[in-house]
Design an enzyme around this catalytic site. Structure first.
Site, PDB file in Angstrom:
ATOM      1  N   ILE A 164      48.592   3.417 -44.799  1.00  0.00           N
ATOM      2  CA  ILE A 164      48.615   5.026 -44.672  1.00  0.00           C
ATOM      3  C   ILE A 164      49.441   5.398 -43.653  1.00  0.00           C
ATOM      4  O   ILE A 164      49.999   6.565 -43.869  1.00  0.00           O
ATOM      5  CB  ILE A 164      47.104   5.364 -44.609  1.00  0.00           C
ATOM      6  CG1 ILE A 164      46.325   4.861 -45.836  1.00  0.00           C
ATOM      7  CG2 ILE A 164      47.041   6.915 -44.821  1.00  0.00           C
ATOM      8  CD1 ILE A 164      44.858   5.135 -45.871  1.00  0.00           C
ATOM      9  N   ARG A 184      48.187  -2.088 -33.306  1.00  0.00           N
ATOM     10  CA  ARG A 184      47.949  -3.409 -32.570  1.00  0.00           C
ATOM     11  C   ARG A 184      48.982  -4.364 -32.987  1.00  0.00           C
ATOM     12  O   ARG A 184      49.241  -5.077 -31.910  1.00  0.00           O
ATOM     13  CB  ARG A 184      46.668  -4.096 -33.628  1.00  0.00           C
ATOM     14  CG  ARG A 184      45.078  -3.722 -32.985  1.00  0.00           C
ATOM     15  CD  ARG A 184      44.328  -4.329 -33.847  1.00  0.00           C
ATOM     16  NE  ARG A 184      44.582  -4.148 -35.191  1.00  0.00           N
ATOM     17  CZ  ARG A 184      43.679  -4.443 -36.196  1.00  0.00           C
ATOM     18  NH1 ARG A 184      42.501  -5.038 -36.065  1.00  0.00           N
ATOM     19  NH2 ARG A 184      44.094  -4.324 -37.335  1.00  0.00           N
ATOM     20  N   THR A 243      43.402  12.298 -40.501  1.00  0.00           N
ATOM     21  CA  THR A 243      42.928  11.999 -41.725  1.00  0.00           C
ATOM     22  C   THR A 243      42.234  10.666 -41.915  1.00  0.00           C
ATOM     23  O   THR A 243      41.976  10.130 -42.916  1.00  0.00           O
ATOM     24  CB  THR A 243      44.103  11.928 -42.814  1.00  0.00           C
ATOM     25  OG1 THR A 243      45.010  10.935 -42.153  1.00  0.00           O
ATOM     26  CG2 THR A 243      44.967  13.215 -42.903  1.00  0.00           C
ATOM     27  N   ARG A 245      39.344   8.897 -39.509  1.00  0.00           N
ATOM     28  CA  ARG A 245      37.883   9.195 -39.425  1.00  0.00           C
ATOM     29  C   ARG A 245      37.410  10.150 -38.159  1.00  0.00           C
ATOM     30  O   ARG A 245      38.103   9.893 -37.147  1.00  0.00           O
ATOM     31  CB  ARG A 245      37.200   7.671 -39.198  1.00  0.00           C
ATOM     32  CG  ARG A 245      36.725   7.094 -40.386  1.00  0.00           C
ATOM     33  CD  ARG A 245      35.702   7.767 -41.404  1.00  0.00           C
ATOM     34  NE  ARG A 245      35.585   6.886 -42.509  1.00  0.00           N
ATOM     35  CZ  ARG A 245      36.422   7.001 -43.530  1.00  0.00           C
ATOM     36  NH1 ARG A 245      37.328   7.737 -43.848  1.00  0.00           N
ATOM     37  NH2 ARG A 245      36.184   6.145 -44.687  1.00  0.00           N
ATOM     38  N   GLU A 274      30.580  14.724 -39.186  1.00  0.00           N
ATOM     39  CA  GLU A 274      30.653  15.048 -40.683  1.00  0.00           C
ATOM     40  C   GLU A 274      29.370  14.994 -41.686  1.00  0.00           C
ATOM     41  O   GLU A 274      28.748  14.133 -41.245  1.00  0.00           O
ATOM     42  CB  GLU A 274      31.607  14.263 -41.503  1.00  0.00           C
ATOM     43  CG  GLU A 274      32.577  14.587 -42.425  1.00  0.00           C
ATOM     44  CD  GLU A 274      33.558  13.625 -42.915  1.00  0.00           C
ATOM     45  OE1 GLU A 274      34.564  13.197 -42.058  1.00  0.00           O
ATOM     46  OE2 GLU A 274      33.461  13.157 -43.791  1.00  0.00           O
ATOM     47  N   HIS A 292      37.486  16.543 -45.919  1.00  0.00           N
ATOM     48  CA  HIS A 292      37.639  15.081 -46.357  1.00  0.00           C
ATOM     49  C   HIS A 292      38.211  14.709 -47.771  1.00  0.00           C
ATOM     50  O   HIS A 292      37.512  14.349 -48.600  1.00  0.00           O
ATOM     51  CB  HIS A 292      36.264  14.332 -46.063  1.00  0.00           C
ATOM     52  CG  HIS A 292      36.556  12.753 -45.808  1.00  0.00           C
ATOM     53  ND1 HIS A 292      35.615  12.166 -45.095  1.00  0.00           N
ATOM     54  CD2 HIS A 292      37.573  11.950 -46.278  1.00  0.00           C
ATOM     55  CE1 HIS A 292      35.958  10.801 -44.958  1.00  0.00           C
ATOM     56  NE2 HIS A 292      37.244  10.696 -45.543  1.00  0.00           N
TER      57      HIS A 292
HETATM   58  C1  DGY Z   1      38.299   6.339 -47.138  1.00  0.00           C
HETATM   59  O1  DGY Z   1      38.389   5.663 -48.609  1.00  0.00           O
HETATM   60  O2  DGY Z   1      38.213   5.763 -46.324  1.00  0.00           O
HETATM   61  C2  DGY Z   1      38.530   7.634 -47.656  1.00  0.00           C
HETATM   62  O3  DGY Z   1      38.443   8.367 -46.316  1.00  0.00           O
HETATM   63  C3  DGY Z   1      37.556   8.315 -48.662  1.00  0.00           C
HETATM   64  O4  DGY Z   1      38.271   9.185 -49.121  1.00  0.00           O
END
Ligand code: DGY
Length: 326
Positions: A164, A184, A243, A245, A274, A292
Site C-alpha cells: 500500500i 524495516r 490510512t 491503523r 475507533e 475508515h
Molecule cells: C484492512 O483490510 O486492514 C482495512 O483497514 C479494512 O478496511
C-alpha cells in the site's frame, strides 16, 4: 453402513458480501453468518463461536485468548477479512495451533486511492471548502481566499513501504512528488528506481517530508510510533496522513501538535479509539476525518470476502492457506 460426513462449523462473525458466502457454500460448507450491519456484542460473539472449526472475522471483532477458548479446541483457523490483523492475538492463536489468515493485495489500490485523496483534501482544504458551501456561508472568489499548499515538487515520506505504501508513492509521484521512505527492509531495486525512492531513518523522514503517510502494520513495535517527539521533528508546514491503523499515532499528541502549529494538518481514515473520535480533532479545519473507508469499494470488499473464504475452504480441505499471517 457408511459414516455420516459431518460438515465443519464455519462461523462468519460479521456481515460479509455474498460473494464470500457463495465461495463457502460452493465448497459444500454451510456458513453460520451474522447478517446484521452492526457488529455482534461480545456476549453474542462468545456464544456464536462455540464449536467452530473456522472463524471468518472482521476487524471489529477482538480475537483473543478468551474468544479462542470459547470457540474450543477444534478451532483450526481465523480468517480475517482485512489485511490488518491487529484485532487478532496471533501469539494466542499460535499457542493453540490456530492458523491466522488475512487479505493482502486485494485492497492495495483502494487504500492507496484514499491516501492520495486525503493528501489532496487536506493540502487543498477541500473538506473545509465544502463545509463553506454546505453551511451556506457567504463567499467570493479572491486571490487570497482559502489558499492551500500545492504538492508538486514536495516530498512524500512513506512510513511502511509495503504494497500500500508503494501504491501510494506511485500515485504521489504521478502528482509530481518525490518519495522517501522508512521501512524495516529496502524495497526491491526496480521499484525503488521507478519511484526514485530512497530509504531514510524515521527522523530524517520526519524532518524532510512535506507529507508523511503511514502505511505500516499496527503492533507493539509501531504503537504510538508517531507521538509528541516525532511531531516536534516534523516541519510546521507538513501534513500527516493515516490510512493504516489509529494506534500507530498518539492521537492526543496529534491534537496538541495541531494546536501548537507544529504541523499544518492531518488527513485521517483511522482513529486510535475507533469508532470514537478525539473531541480535539472534531472542530478543527486543518484535519480531514473520514470513517475508515480505505477498502470501501464494492469490488474490493467482494475480493476481500472471497479471499478470506478461499483461505477457509483451503484449510477445511487440508490444503495450505493462500495468505497466512506470520
Ligand atoms: C484492512 O483490510 O486492514 C482495512 O483497514 C479494512 O478496511
Amino acid at each position: 453402513m457408511g459414516r455420516v460426513k459431518v460438515t465443519p462449523r464455519i462461523v462468519v462473525t460479521g456481515k460479509i458480501p455474498n460473494a464470500g458466502l457463495e465461495v463457502l457454500r460452493n465448497a459444500g460448507l454451510n456458513p453460520q453468518a451474522w447478517s446484521q450491519d452492526t457488529a455482534m456484542t461480545r456476549q453474542e460473539l462468545l456464544q456464536q463461536v462455540k464449536g467452530a472449526e473456522i472463524l471468518v472475522t472482521l476487524l471489529t471483532e477482538k480475537v483473543d485468548g478468551e474468544l479462542l477458548d470459547a470457540a474450543g479446541s477444534q478451532l483450526k483457523a481465523v480468517c480475517n477479512v482485512a489485511v490488518g490483523y491487529n484485532n487478532i492475538d496471533v501469539a494466542a492463536c499460535k499457542a493453540r495451533g490456530v492458523t491466522v489468515t488475512n487479505t493482502p493485495g486485494v485492497l492495495t489500490d483502494a487504500t492507496a486511492d484514499i491516501a492520495l485523496a486525503l493528501i489532496l483534501m487536506v493540502t487543498r482544504r477541500l473538506a473545509e471548502g465544502e463545509r463553506v458551501i454546505r453551511g451556506k456561508t457567504s463567499w467570493q472568489w479572491g486571490m487570497h481566499y482559502m489558499l492551500g499548499a500545492g504538492i508538486t515538487n514536495r516530498v512524500l515520506g512513506v512510513v511502511g513501504m509495503g504494497a500500500i505504501g508503494i501504491a501510494t508513492a506511485r500515485r504521489a509521484k504521478a502528482c509530481g512528488m518525490s518519495i522517501i521512505y522508512f521501512s524495516r527492509s529496502e524495497i526491491n531495486a526496480k521499484i525503488a528506481n521507478e519511484l526514485g525512492a530512497s530509504k531514510v531513518s524515521l527522523d530524517e523522514l520526519l524532518a524532510t517530508s512535506d507529507v508523511v503517510s503511514i502505511h505500516c502494520p499496527s503492533n507493539d513495535s509501531t504503537h504510538h510510533l508517531i507521538g509528541k517527539t516525532q511531531f516536534e521533528k516534523m516541519k510546521n508546514t507538513a501534513f500527516l496522513i493515516n490510512t493504516a491503523r489509529g494506534p500507530i499515532v498518539d492521537e492526543q499528541a496529534l491534537v496538541d501538535a495541531l494546536r501548537n502549529h507544529e504541523i499544518a494538518g492531518a488527513g485521517l481514515d483511522v482513529f486510535e479509539f475507533e469508532p470514537k473520535i478525539n473531541a480535539g480533532l472534531l472542530d478543527r479545519d486543518d484535519v480531514v476525518l473520514i470513517p475508515h473507508l480505505g477498502s470501501a469499494t464494492t469490488e474490493t470488499r467482494n475480493a476481500m470476502a472471497v479471499l478470506a473464504a478461499d483461505n477457509a475452504v483451503a484449510i477445511v480441505n487440508g490444503r495450505a492457506p493462500l495468505t497466512p499471517v506470520g
